[in-house]
Structure formats: C-alpha cells, structure tokens
Design a protein around this motif. Structure first.
Motif, PDB file in Angstrom:
ATOM      1  N   ALA A 152       0.840  -1.198   0.000  1.00 29.48           N
ATOM      2  CA  ALA A 152       0.000   0.000   0.000  1.00 29.48           C
ATOM      3  C   ALA A 152       0.874   1.247   0.000  1.00 29.48           C
ATOM      4  O   ALA A 152       1.985   1.253   0.541  1.00 29.48           O
ATOM      5  N   TYR A 153       0.353   2.306  -0.594  1.00 32.09           N
ATOM      6  CA  TYR A 153       1.050   3.587  -0.618  1.00 32.09           C
ATOM      7  C   TYR A 153       0.675   4.379   0.634  1.00 32.09           C
ATOM      8  O   TYR A 153      -0.468   4.820   0.779  1.00 32.09           O
ATOM      9  N   LEU A 154       1.639   4.549   1.534  1.00 33.00           N
ATOM     10  CA  LEU A 154       1.392   5.253   2.784  1.00 33.00           C
ATOM     11  C   LEU A 154       1.606   6.754   2.611  1.00 33.00           C
ATOM     12  O   LEU A 154       2.316   7.205   1.715  1.00 33.00           O
ATOM     13  N   GLY A 155       1.014   7.504   3.516  1.00 33.23           N
ATOM     14  CA  GLY A 155       1.139   8.949   3.498  1.00 33.23           C
ATOM     15  C   GLY A 155       2.275   9.439   4.367  1.00 33.23           C
ATOM     16  O   GLY A 155       3.290   8.753   4.555  1.00 33.23           O
ATOM     17  N   ALA A 156       2.102  10.639   4.933  1.00 35.31           N
ATOM     18  CA  ALA A 156       3.174  11.300   5.691  1.00 35.31           C
ATOM     19  C   ALA A 156       2.969  11.254   7.192  1.00 35.31           C
ATOM     20  O   ALA A 156       3.918  11.511   7.943  1.00 35.31           O
ATOM     21  N   ARG A 157       1.780  10.892   7.655  1.00 35.00           N
ATOM     22  CA  ARG A 157       1.463  11.044   9.075  1.00 35.00           C
ATOM     23  C   ARG A 157       2.379  10.201   9.969  1.00 35.00           C
ATOM     24  O   ARG A 157       2.795  10.654  11.038  1.00 35.00           O
ATOM     25  N   GLY A 158       2.707   8.985   9.561  1.00 30.94           N
ATOM     26  CA  GLY A 158       3.584   8.147  10.373  1.00 30.94           C
ATOM     27  C   GLY A 158       4.989   8.714  10.469  1.00 30.94           C
ATOM     28  O   GLY A 158       5.643   8.628  11.518  1.00 30.94           O
TER      29      GLY A 158
ATOM     30  N   ILE B 133      -7.588   0.077  -1.652  1.00 31.85           N
ATOM     31  CA  ILE B 133      -8.083  -0.506  -0.399  1.00 31.85           C
ATOM     32  C   ILE B 133      -8.425   0.619   0.572  1.00 31.85           C
ATOM     33  O   ILE B 133      -7.952   1.751   0.432  1.00 31.85           O
ATOM     34  N   SER B 134      -9.217   0.300   1.555  1.00 34.89           N
ATOM     35  CA  SER B 134      -9.570   1.262   2.594  1.00 34.89           C
ATOM     36  C   SER B 134      -8.344   1.597   3.431  1.00 34.89           C
ATOM     37  O   SER B 134      -7.571   0.715   3.823  1.00 34.89           O
ATOM     38  N   GLN B 135      -8.165   2.873   3.707  1.00 30.58           N
ATOM     39  CA  GLN B 135      -7.065   3.277   4.581  1.00 30.58           C
ATOM     40  C   GLN B 135      -7.204   2.672   5.980  1.00 30.58           C
ATOM     41  O   GLN B 135      -6.197   2.432   6.662  1.00 30.58           O
ATOM     42  N   ASN B 136      -8.409   2.410   6.377  1.00 34.45           N
ATOM     43  CA  ASN B 136      -8.630   1.864   7.722  1.00 34.45           C
ATOM     44  C   ASN B 136      -8.134   0.428   7.869  1.00 34.45           C
ATOM     45  O   ASN B 136      -8.078  -0.092   8.985  1.00 34.45           O
ATOM     46  N   LEU B 137      -7.802  -0.227   6.752  1.00 36.27           N
ATOM     47  CA  LEU B 137      -7.260  -1.583   6.817  1.00 36.27           C
ATOM     48  C   LEU B 137      -5.759  -1.603   7.114  1.00 36.27           C
ATOM     49  O   LEU B 137      -5.175  -2.658   7.337  1.00 36.27           O
ATOM     50  N   ILE B 138      -5.138  -0.430   7.110  1.00 37.81           N
ATOM     51  CA  ILE B 138      -3.686  -0.345   7.270  1.00 37.81           C
ATOM     52  C   ILE B 138      -3.328  -0.137   8.734  1.00 37.81           C
ATOM     53  O   ILE B 138      -3.885   0.737   9.409  1.00 37.81           O
ATOM     54  N   ASP B 139      -2.420  -0.945   9.229  1.00 40.23           N
ATOM     55  CA  ASP B 139      -1.897  -0.807  10.589  1.00 40.23           C
ATOM     56  C   ASP B 139      -0.495  -0.213  10.483  1.00 40.23           C
ATOM     57  O   ASP B 139       0.499  -0.922  10.443  1.00 40.23           O
ATOM     58  N   GLU B 140      -0.432   1.101  10.425  1.00 38.60           N
ATOM     59  CA  GLU B 140       0.841   1.798  10.228  1.00 38.60           C
ATOM     60  C   GLU B 140       1.501   2.069  11.574  1.00 38.60           C
ATOM     61  O   GLU B 140       0.843   2.517  12.518  1.00 38.60           O
ATOM     62  N   GLN B 141       2.805   1.820  11.645  1.00 35.98           N
ATOM     63  CA  GLN B 141       3.544   2.041  12.887  1.00 35.98           C
ATOM     64  C   GLN B 141       4.884   2.699  12.601  1.00 35.98           C
ATOM     65  O   GLN B 141       5.507   2.437  11.575  1.00 35.98           O
ATOM     66  N   ILE B 142       5.306   3.568  13.533  1.00 38.84           N
ATOM     67  CA  ILE B 142       6.659   4.093  13.500  1.00 38.84           C
ATOM     68  C   ILE B 142       7.439   3.350  14.573  1.00 38.84           C
ATOM     69  O   ILE B 142       6.985   3.219  15.722  1.00 38.84           O
ATOM     70  N   ASN B 143       8.603   2.824  14.184  1.00 40.23           N
ATOM     71  CA  ASN B 143       9.355   1.920  15.053  1.00 40.23           C
ATOM     72  C   ASN B 143      10.749   2.489  15.297  1.00 40.23           C
ATOM     73  O   ASN B 143      11.498   2.745  14.340  1.00 40.23           O
TER      74      ASN B 143
ATOM     75  N   GLY C 169      -2.153   5.630  13.664  1.00 39.92           N
ATOM     76  CA  GLY C 169      -3.560   5.922  13.429  1.00 39.92           C
ATOM     77  C   GLY C 169      -3.894   6.196  11.974  1.00 39.92           C
ATOM     78  O   GLY C 169      -3.162   5.815  11.059  1.00 39.92           O
ATOM     79  N   HIS C 170      -5.010   6.888  11.778  1.00 42.89           N
ATOM     80  CA  HIS C 170      -5.527   7.173  10.432  1.00 42.89           C
ATOM     81  C   HIS C 170      -5.957   8.633  10.343  1.00 42.89           C
ATOM     82  O   HIS C 170      -6.171   9.287  11.375  1.00 42.89           O
ATOM     83  N   PRO C 171      -6.100   9.169   9.147  1.00 36.91           N
ATOM     84  CA  PRO C 171      -6.571  10.543   9.008  1.00 36.91           C
ATOM     85  C   PRO C 171      -7.922  10.737   9.684  1.00 36.91           C
ATOM     86  O   PRO C 171      -8.763   9.826   9.714  1.00 36.91           O
TER      87      PRO C 171
END
Length: 631
Positions: A175-181, A459-469, A483-485
């Motif tokens: 998936a193409y992630l954004g900038a928030r993470g 796909i729905s953005q809500n299906l993505i579990d994005e984490q900064i590690n 989180g999500h927008p």
C-alpha cells in the motif's frame, strides 16, 4: 526544533528539503552532494519504481536479497558524518521490502561511530499477509484502481489472473502510505527514518508538516507540500533531466544536472531550486514539465490530503529559483493505492531487420509466414502476439543503416512453451524469408523469460496498521501506532473537459495558418501510471495559449493517434487544463496494456510519447509565428 502545537507556525523560515534520489539507480553519492554543497534541513530520497520492489520480492523471500535498496545504504554510509555534524534529518523510502533491516544497519553504523542520532523505520505498507498468498478469485475481492470509472472498458488482460483454473500466487502487495507516520516519528525525535512503500511525495510532505507544526487538517498547506514533493521526487527531472526544451540551450548544461531542493513556506507554497555550484537548470519550463509528469487529472491524491491543481502558479523568482503556489487542498480519500504483482507468465521478442526497397511488403510477408507456422493450439494459448514496425527507411538513403528498419515481434503467454512456439516458427521459415532479411547476432531476447504482471488496486485506509518503530539497540525496537486521518472525502468523478473557444479564438483557428511541428512552440512531458499514459503540453510563449487550448481537444488527441498503431476504441481520453501555466493535460486509459513490466509497447513506460506528439505537424495561425519558423 519546531514547536509542536497544533497551529501552523507562520513565523518560521522556509524548510529546505533536498532530494537525493529519484529511483534506485541514481548514484549513492548524490546524498553526500546534497548534504555538503550547501545547507539543507532535510534530505529525502525516492528509490522505488512500481516494479522494482516486486522484482526483488521472490529473491528476498528466499533469503537471496537484502530487501532494501543498496544505493540507499551506500548513500547513508557516505554521508553519515555530515548528517550528524550538520543535524540534517533524513527520510527515504529505500527500505523497500525490508525497512527494518536497513534501519538496523543504519543504527549499528550510528552506534559504531558514537553519533547522537535516533533511527526509526515505518511499517504497515506490506499487506501480502493480509491479501496473499494467492491472487483473488473474484475481481470484487480486491477492487481495481479504475473500477469505479464507468467510462472505462477494462483491457482483456486486466483480470488475467481469473482465467487460471489453479490458484495464481501473489508475489507482493504494498500500500502507498502517506506522511502522518513519518511526522509522528519526527515529533518523537527521529533523525533518520527508513520507509518502505510510501507515496513518492510523502517524505517531503512530512518534512514540511513537522517543520511548520501544521495540523493534520491544514489541507491547503499539506496540498502545497504535496506538490513540492511531486516536483522534486524524480531528482534531475526538474533540473534539466527528461526536459523537452533542452535543445534550446548548450547541451553541456545537461550532462550532469544537479539535484533539486524545495524551500517550503509555512503556507505550503514553495521555491524550487538547486545548489548554485551544480549544472542543469531550474526555470519555469523545467518546473512546468515536472509538474505535468504522472498527473491523473486536476486533483492529486495522497493518503493525507487531496490537492486541487487547477490554479497552480509557476513564476521565475531568480536564477535557478522558481516559485510555485496557488494550490488548495481538502481531506484525503478513504482509500489508497495497493500495488499487487503476480507471475504473469513468459515473454520474448524477435528483432528482425529489413533494408530499403519494399519494406512494408516484406513485413506483410514475414507476419503471414510466422502466423502460418505457429501450431493452431499453441496460438490459442498465446495472450499477446504483436508485429510492431519500427522506423521508416530514409528516402534515397546515404548509407545502409539509414535505409534499415526493424520489426519487433512481441510474444507473451502464461506458458514458456506457448511463447517458444512463436520463436520456433522463425526456424520453419529458414531460407523462405523475404529478400535481405537479417537480424542481430545476439538473439538472447528471443528466449522466453518470466515476467511479473501488475494489478493496481485500491483498499480502505482503515485496513492499514501503520507504525513508526524506533531502533534502540540491536534487539530493542519500540513501536507506536500512527492511526488514520481524521476525515475523508469520497472520491468524486474525475474532471474531463474541452475548452470552449471564444469568438476571437474561433477566428484565430480560422485565420491563415502555417504548417509546423507542434514541438516548435510546445513543450511536454509524459509517463505511465499502470495501464494509463499521462501526457502534458504547455507553451512557453503566452501568445500561443489561446491556440493550444482551443486546438488540443480530446477529439484532436484521438485523431493524432487514429491512423497509427497507438489507438484502440476501448481507450478513453480525459483532458483538463491549467490556465495559469498555459498547459493542457491528457490521460489515455488502457494504452499501456497491463502496464509496467507487463506492457507490450516498445515504450512501455510512455516516456517518449510527448516527443512523438510534439513531432506531429499542425496548422498554427501564421500571425503567431515569426517568419523564419519552419517544419
């Protein structure tokens, strides 16, 4: 450090973001150059094309590839002392399939040198475990990117994976992630952030978002940063590389163009520039060219913001300095792009030469012969068989080379045997061929080779579990969910329209004209987005704009292709225009087949399409042209 309140910091100076890579082949030393040739606050790098992750996925799964891009690692090794000394923050997507692996190596490097730098990596883009290990059994399980556009007829191979009786393995799904993470990582103190498949502009958005302490709903500012990221993401493409107007300047200027810098203001506007001691150039034409590259209409989508492009302003602000503004934004869509690859089968090509007299009849004969000698059953199993005539022999040729053209026979099928049956048909022809047939001594390209097919999905953005590690040692990783927008705006039908000429413009079109090549007065840029080709044209001389916007309609675009091998009635042409930069932009749906590594076109990524159209002869009002203008 910027303040971390929720309001944009309007008093802070612009943030200087330098891009060091536009794809994995850009030299590693460009990171060092961007860090040392002047002062910058951030270095970003885009190392990922849509296919290079998939190309390495199978080897990575077998332990035969590190998963990350080697040029990203080499760049950091060369630059780490400068990064530490100058406190430059680094955000790159060179982690590719394995951002954790690269982050661990970088953290080990930082620790070995005793530097006070925090290293983190972003995760959540790899969705193979969620959607794999096989391709869907129905097109409804994972929606195609263009499925909601009712005007489009899917190509015959769009859902080729559904034709198999057996499960078709999935190679990768990112998936193409954004900038928030990334922003979350910066706010938690990260100095170097390694990403996988984030959208190309996301690192630049994140740098400006963090620096100016924007709120996640500051959509105008985020949209401006999105365009800034789009302009510098392709490295030299905005400083003289891939520039259609290069022939108007000394060519020495373009041998080794420097890489770009975006100075992003608190309102999201930016100035595009480069280090003063580098070659290349930054002017309104190079910036307009890159702006038009890989657009999909008048709205640019990212996981954090949707950018409205209609009123973009591009102005020269000094030597090698161009100001860009006029961008507005609104909430992002609820979906994001998911790039899926799967084994598409095998492909091969035959390259056959003919010289001079009677070339078209020679190609007619060889095509009939090849088709005749392919077994009927084998031909039924061939997905693609194209006979592409490349080049035109010179009239009254001065040399044999100028008289020689070639036929490209492209073959693709699920099985290698089906592909090889076409290749073997040439053996049957043997000495039955037309007069003067010859080919290259190296025919390795005729051997069937496996290729990966591309399936762009949403796909729905809500299906993505994005984490900064955060890597806090070789065996200690601390993770935070990003989180999500907070808000989404549903996708609207894409704009597509022609300009309605005024009375004066109608009169201009009817005025006495002269025949010239379109490229004499218009510059352009083209590229690919999966199966679709995007193409922009602009006129450097504002006096030519009324003619261009009136002449270059959707019908005119279709007519330019109608007598060529380029057109099929299943294609769809969309058109928008950007009046303030004197540009029109087209998207031609379906012309690249399945796209990327699956395309049968000679120019599978659409890079040369703009200059092909610019070479077309058009009727331009004589009053707009100097007397010396000619074909």
């Amino acid at each position: 450090m910027p303040s971390e309140n929720n309001n944009a910091n309007t008093s802070r100076r612009p943030v200087k973001v330098a891009n060091c890579s536009g794809y994995h082949g850009d030299p590693a030393y460009e990171m060092y150059r961007q860090a040392t040739l002047g002062n910058v606050d951030f270095i970003t790098g885009d190392y990922l094309a849509e296919v290079n992750m998939a190309n390495n996925a199978q080897a990575y799964q077998k332990g035969e590839h590190p998963g990350y891009e080697e040029t990203a690692w080499e760049g950091i090794k060369q630059t780490i002392e400068v990064i530490s000394a100058k406190r430059i923050k680094v955000i790159i997507n060179g982690g590719a399939l394995n951002p954790k692996g690269l982050a661990l190596k970088v953290e080990e490097l930082v620790r070995s040198k005793g530097f006070d730098l925090k290293v983190a990596y972003l995760s959540g883009d790899d969705l193979y475990s969620k959607f794999g290990p096989n391709m869907p059994k129905s097109k409804d399980e994972i929606r195609h990117l263009d499925e909601d556009n009712q005007s489009i007829s899917p190509g015959p191979l769009t859902y080729a994976f559904l034709n198999s009786a057996n499960p078709v393995p999935m190679v990768s799904a990112h998936a193409y992630l954004g900038a928030r993470g990334i922003v979350d990582g910066l706010r938690r103190g990260a100095d170097i952030i390694i990403c996988g498949r984030v959208a190309d502009a996301s690192p630049v958005i994140a740098a400006a978002w963090y620096w100016h302490s924007w709120n996640e709903a500051d959509y105008d500012q985020l949209a401006g940063a999105l365009v800034a990221g789009h302009l510098i993401e392709c490295s030299a493409y905005v400083t003289g590389g891939n520039f259609s107007g290069f022939d108007r300047y000394p060519i020495e200027r373009f041998v080794k163009p420097g890489f770009p810098i975006a100075e992003i203001e608190s309102d999201g506007s930016c100035t595009i520039t480069k280090h003063s001691n580098t070659d290349g150039m930054v002017d309104v034409d190079t910036v307009r060219s890159q702006f038009l590259y890989e657009l999909q209409g008048n709205v640019y989508l990212n996981s954090d913001v949707s950018a409205i492009l209609d009123d973009i302003i591009v102005e020269q602000a000094g030597h090698d300095r161009v100001r860009v503004g006029g961008i507005r934004g609104y909430a992002p869509p609820p979906t994001t792009k998911l790039a899926i690859f799967y084994p598409g089968g095998f492909e091969a090509q035959l390259l056959l030469n003919a010289t001079g007299y009677g070339t078209n009849t020679k190609w007619d004969l060889i095509e009939k012969q090849i088709r005749h000698f392919i077994p009927v059953q084998a031909l039924k199993n061939v997905d693609t068989l194209e006979f592409q005539r490349i080049g035109v022999p010179a009239a009254n040729p001065a040399s044999q080379r100028s008289s020689t053209t070639y036929l490209r026979v492209f073959i693709a099928a699920v099985s290698a045997q089906a592909v090889f049956s076409v290749v073997m048909a040439m053996k049957e022809i043997s000495l039955k061929h037309f007069s003067g047939l010859h080919s290259s001594l190296d025919q390795r390209c005729a051997i069937p080779r496996p290729f990966l097919a591309y399936y762009p999905a949403i796909i729905s953005q809500n299906l993505i579990d994005e984490q900064i590690n955060f890597v806090e040692g070789p065996d200690n990783v601390v993770s935070y969910s990003t989180g999500h927008p907070p808000n989404f705006e549903p996708l609207a039908p894409r704009a597509s329209y022609d300009h309605t000429p005024s009375l004066s413009e109608i009169a201009l079109l009817k005025a006495p004209s002269r025949r010239i090549r379109l490229g004499v007065i218009a510059q352009g840029r083209s590229g690919d987005k999966g199966a679709n080709l995007n193409f922009g044209l602009f006129v450097p001389n504002p006096q030519h704009w009324p003619w261009l916007r009136s002449y270059m309609s959707r019908t005119q675009m279709r007519e330019m292709l109608a007598t060529d091998d380029d057109w099929d009635d299943s294609f769809l042409v969309e058109r928008v225009e950007f009046q303030k930069i004197h540009a029109v932009h087209f998207v031609i749906y379906g012309i690249l087949g399945r796209g990327v590594s699956s395309s049968s076109r000679l120019d599978g990524f659409g890079k040369g399409f703009a200059d092909y159209v610019r070479d077309k002869v058009v009727e331009v009002p004589a009053e707009l042209l100097p007397l010396k203008t000619h074909l």
